[in-house]
Design a protein around this motif. Structure first.
Motif, PDB file in Angstrom:
ATOM      1  N   VAL A  64       0.748  -1.103   0.029  1.00  0.00           N
ATOM      2  CA  VAL A  64       0.289  -0.226   0.433  1.00  0.00           C
ATOM      3  C   VAL A  64       0.584   1.091   0.005  1.00  0.00           C
ATOM      4  O   VAL A  64       2.346   0.984   0.375  1.00  0.00           O
ATOM      5  CB  VAL A  64      -1.041   0.470   1.597  1.00  0.00           C
ATOM      6  CG1 VAL A  64      -1.977  -1.151   0.890  1.00  0.00           C
ATOM      7  CG2 VAL A  64       0.028  -0.106   2.479  1.00  0.00           C
ATOM      8  N   PHE A  65       0.441   2.257  -0.345  1.00  0.00           N
ATOM      9  CA  PHE A  65       1.093   3.800  -0.654  1.00  0.00           C
ATOM     10  C   PHE A  65       0.589   4.319   0.556  1.00  0.00           C
ATOM     11  O   PHE A  65      -0.302   4.501   1.284  1.00  0.00           O
ATOM     12  CB  PHE A  65       1.301   4.473  -2.031  1.00  0.00           C
ATOM     13  CG  PHE A  65       1.971   3.403  -3.333  1.00  0.00           C
ATOM     14  CD1 PHE A  65       3.211   3.306  -2.994  1.00  0.00           C
ATOM     15  CD2 PHE A  65       1.354   2.813  -4.322  1.00  0.00           C
ATOM     16  CE1 PHE A  65       4.316   2.684  -3.322  1.00  0.00           C
ATOM     17  CE2 PHE A  65       2.311   2.282  -5.004  1.00  0.00           C
ATOM     18  CZ  PHE A  65       3.878   1.644  -4.817  1.00  0.00           C
ATOM     19  N   TRP A  66       1.231   5.709   0.481  1.00  0.00           N
ATOM     20  CA  TRP A  66       1.241   6.939   1.911  1.00  0.00           C
ATOM     21  C   TRP A  66       0.583   8.049   0.645  1.00  0.00           C
ATOM     22  O   TRP A  66       0.826   7.801   0.171  1.00  0.00           O
ATOM     23  CB  TRP A  66       1.992   6.837   2.279  1.00  0.00           C
ATOM     24  CG  TRP A  66       2.302   8.594   3.138  1.00  0.00           C
ATOM     25  CD1 TRP A  66       1.621   9.861   2.718  1.00  0.00           C
ATOM     26  CD2 TRP A  66       1.235   8.521   5.009  1.00  0.00           C
ATOM     27  NE1 TRP A  66       1.474  10.613   4.097  1.00  0.00           N
ATOM     28  CE2 TRP A  66       0.951  10.177   4.870  1.00  0.00           C
ATOM     29  CE3 TRP A  66       0.218   7.406   5.217  1.00  0.00           C
ATOM     30  CZ2 TRP A  66       0.844   9.887   6.334  1.00  0.00           C
ATOM     31  CZ3 TRP A  66       0.313   7.638   6.358  1.00  0.00           C
ATOM     32  CH2 TRP A  66       0.145   9.076   6.829  1.00  0.00           C
ATOM     33  N   ILE A  67      -1.097   8.197   1.309  1.00  0.00           N
ATOM     34  CA  ILE A  67      -1.934   9.166   0.182  1.00  0.00           C
ATOM     35  C   ILE A  67      -1.296  10.730   1.121  1.00  0.00           C
ATOM     36  O   ILE A  67      -1.773  10.805   2.317  1.00  0.00           O
ATOM     37  CB  ILE A  67      -3.261   8.905   0.864  1.00  0.00           C
ATOM     38  CG1 ILE A  67      -3.294   7.456  -0.328  1.00  0.00           C
ATOM     39  CG2 ILE A  67      -4.090   9.587  -0.617  1.00  0.00           C
ATOM     40  CD1 ILE A  67      -5.205   7.057  -0.679  1.00  0.00           C
ATOM     41  N   PRO A  68      -0.878  11.075   0.366  1.00  0.00           N
ATOM     42  CA  PRO A  68      -1.150  13.004   1.379  1.00  0.00           C
ATOM     43  C   PRO A  68      -2.012  13.099   1.810  1.00  0.00           C
ATOM     44  O   PRO A  68      -2.657  13.718   1.007  1.00  0.00           O
ATOM     45  CB  PRO A  68       0.473  13.136   0.627  1.00  0.00           C
ATOM     46  CG  PRO A  68       0.748  12.750  -0.277  1.00  0.00           C
ATOM     47  CD  PRO A  68      -0.778  11.193  -0.478  1.00  0.00           C
ATOM     48  N   GLY A  69      -1.885  14.597   1.876  1.00  0.00           N
ATOM     49  CA  GLY A  69      -3.074  15.055   2.876  1.00  0.00           C
ATOM     50  C   GLY A  69      -3.466  16.213   1.276  1.00  0.00           C
ATOM     51  O   GLY A  69      -1.976  16.530   1.737  1.00  0.00           O
ATOM     52  N   GLU A  70      -4.612  17.343   1.688  1.00  0.00           N
ATOM     53  CA  GLU A  70      -4.501  18.108   0.597  1.00  0.00           C
ATOM     54  C   GLU A  70      -3.146  19.192   0.725  1.00  0.00           C
ATOM     55  O   GLU A  70      -2.914  20.013   0.526  1.00  0.00           O
ATOM     56  CB  GLU A  70      -5.446  18.272   0.377  1.00  0.00           C
ATOM     57  CG  GLU A  70      -6.636  17.668   0.024  1.00  0.00           C
ATOM     58  CD  GLU A  70      -7.689  17.635  -1.102  1.00  0.00           C
ATOM     59  OE1 GLU A  70      -8.279  18.573  -0.694  1.00  0.00           O
ATOM     60  OE2 GLU A  70      -8.828  16.672  -0.992  1.00  0.00           O
ATOM     61  N   THR A  71      -3.907  19.393   2.487  1.00  0.00           N
ATOM     62  CA  THR A  71      -2.689  20.735   3.245  1.00  0.00           C
ATOM     63  C   THR A  71      -1.499  20.774   3.340  1.00  0.00           C
ATOM     64  O   THR A  71      -1.313  20.875   3.402  1.00  0.00           O
ATOM     65  CB  THR A  71      -4.153  21.309   3.849  1.00  0.00           C
ATOM     66  OG1 THR A  71      -4.061  20.558   5.040  1.00  0.00           O
ATOM     67  CG2 THR A  71      -5.147  21.847   3.382  1.00  0.00           C
ATOM     68  N   ASN A  72      -1.713  18.954   4.532  1.00  0.00           N
ATOM     69  CA  ASN A  72      -0.366  19.066   4.776  1.00  0.00           C
ATOM     70  C   ASN A  72       0.322  17.346   4.766  1.00  0.00           C
ATOM     71  O   ASN A  72      -1.019  16.505   4.464  1.00  0.00           O
ATOM     72  CB  ASN A  72      -0.680  19.158   6.467  1.00  0.00           C
ATOM     73  CG  ASN A  72       1.135  18.973   6.947  1.00  0.00           C
ATOM     74  OD1 ASN A  72       2.131  18.596   6.256  1.00  0.00           O
ATOM     75  ND2 ASN A  72       1.132  19.326   8.391  1.00  0.00           N
ATOM     76  N   PRO A  73       1.431  17.479   3.302  1.00  0.00           N
ATOM     77  CA  PRO A  73       1.506  16.242   3.149  1.00  0.00           C
ATOM     78  C   PRO A  73       1.411  14.820   4.309  1.00  0.00           C
ATOM     79  O   PRO A  73       1.149  13.365   3.824  1.00  0.00           O
ATOM     80  CB  PRO A  73       2.674  15.789   2.555  1.00  0.00           C
ATOM     81  CG  PRO A  73       2.652  17.509   2.303  1.00  0.00           C
ATOM     82  CD  PRO A  73       2.623  18.356   3.257  1.00  0.00           C
ATOM     83  N   GLU A  74       2.346  15.380   5.392  1.00  0.00           N
ATOM     84  CA  GLU A  74       2.417  14.581   6.961  1.00  0.00           C
ATOM     85  C   GLU A  74       0.448  14.164   7.429  1.00  0.00           C
ATOM     86  O   GLU A  74       1.129  13.500   8.296  1.00  0.00           O
ATOM     87  CB  GLU A  74       2.931  14.888   7.785  1.00  0.00           C
ATOM     88  CG  GLU A  74       4.589  15.513   7.654  1.00  0.00           C
ATOM     89  CD  GLU A  74       5.204  16.403   8.098  1.00  0.00           C
ATOM     90  OE1 GLU A  74       4.521  16.336   9.685  1.00  0.00           O
ATOM     91  OE2 GLU A  74       5.992  16.390   7.824  1.00  0.00           O
ATOM     92  N   ASP A  75      -0.754  14.928   6.861  1.00  0.00           N
ATOM     93  CA  ASP A  75      -1.778  14.510   7.818  1.00  0.00           C
ATOM     94  C   ASP A  75      -2.745  13.766   6.546  1.00  0.00           C
ATOM     95  O   ASP A  75      -3.707  13.441   6.616  1.00  0.00           O
ATOM     96  CB  ASP A  75      -2.455  16.114   7.692  1.00  0.00           C
ATOM     97  CG  ASP A  75      -1.704  16.839   8.335  1.00  0.00           C
ATOM     98  OD1 ASP A  75      -1.285  16.251   9.113  1.00  0.00           O
ATOM     99  OD2 ASP A  75      -2.135  18.141   8.556  1.00  0.00           O
ATOM    100  N   GLY A  76      -1.425  13.098   6.122  1.00  0.00           N
ATOM    101  CA  GLY A  76      -2.202  11.931   5.047  1.00  0.00           C
ATOM    102  C   GLY A  76      -1.939  10.504   5.545  1.00  0.00           C
ATOM    103  O   GLY A  76      -2.941  10.591   6.977  1.00  0.00           O
ATOM    104  N   LYS A  77      -2.526   9.411   4.848  1.00  0.00           N
ATOM    105  CA  LYS A  77      -3.495   8.157   5.617  1.00  0.00           C
ATOM    106  C   LYS A  77      -3.104   7.331   4.335  1.00  0.00           C
ATOM    107  O   LYS A  77      -2.459   7.165   3.334  1.00  0.00           O
ATOM    108  CB  LYS A  77      -4.767   8.392   5.515  1.00  0.00           C
ATOM    109  CG  LYS A  77      -5.412   8.216   4.211  1.00  0.00           C
ATOM    110  CD  LYS A  77      -6.726   8.151   4.619  1.00  0.00           C
ATOM    111  CE  LYS A  77      -7.365   8.341   3.474  1.00  0.00           C
ATOM    112  NZ  LYS A  77      -9.485   7.952   3.523  1.00  0.00           N
TER     113      LYS A  77
END
Length: 153
Positions: free
Chosen positions: A110-123
């Motif tokens: 599986v891959f990390w999906i970065p958040g829209e505003t902050n890449p560290e807030d992804g899932k």
């Protein structure tokens, strides 16, 4: 007249294992050593995926299915786990042999999906492997007596 025969065989080292790494509808067959770490496996996968994905090593996670536990019976119902809890994330420092990975083991990528505003807030993506569908439809209805063996071809 000279006749030459050439035989191509796939040979792998005697101490290597073949792993199947699945993601969506893709399966990657990965040759590895039992002493490889999960980080080594990820770097081998990155070498294979360089044309399709521009991910970093930390953006990939490898998972395995949990060993099936016996179903816990309650009154007229069976307790089931949510689909994502059926998988265990493998740590980068883990060694394949110590984790019980052997020949023909199945891993899920599986891959990390970065958040829209902050890449560290992804899932992390969820494991989404479609069920196997046979290429040929299986006929389950009995043949009629009047056809005398002239069924579907």
């Amino acid at each position: 007249m000279l006749i030459a025969s050439v035989f191509f065989t796939f040979s792998r080292q005697s101490n290597s294992i073949c792993l199947r790494v699945k993601r969506a509808k893709s399966t990657i067959f990965l040759e590895a050593s039992p002493l490889d770490t999960i980080a080594d496996l990820k770097s081998k996968l990155m070498n294979i995926l360089t044309l399709d994905y521009q991910q970093q090593l930390s953006d990939i996670s490898l998972l395995v299915k949990k060993l099936p536990l016996q179903a816990t019976q309650t009154t007229q119902s069976v307790v089931t786990q949510p689909p994502q809890s059926q998988y265990v994330t493998l740590e980068d420092a883990g060694i394949a042999d110590h984790l019980g990975l052997g020949d023909d083991s199945v891993l899920y990528m599986v891959f990390w999906i970065p958040g829209e505003t902050n890449p560290e807030d992804g899932k992390w993506e969820t494991v989404d492997i479609p069920e196997f569908e046979p290429l040929i439809d299986v006929v389950t209805e009995p043949m009629e007596e009047d056809k005398k063996g002239k069924g579907r071809a």
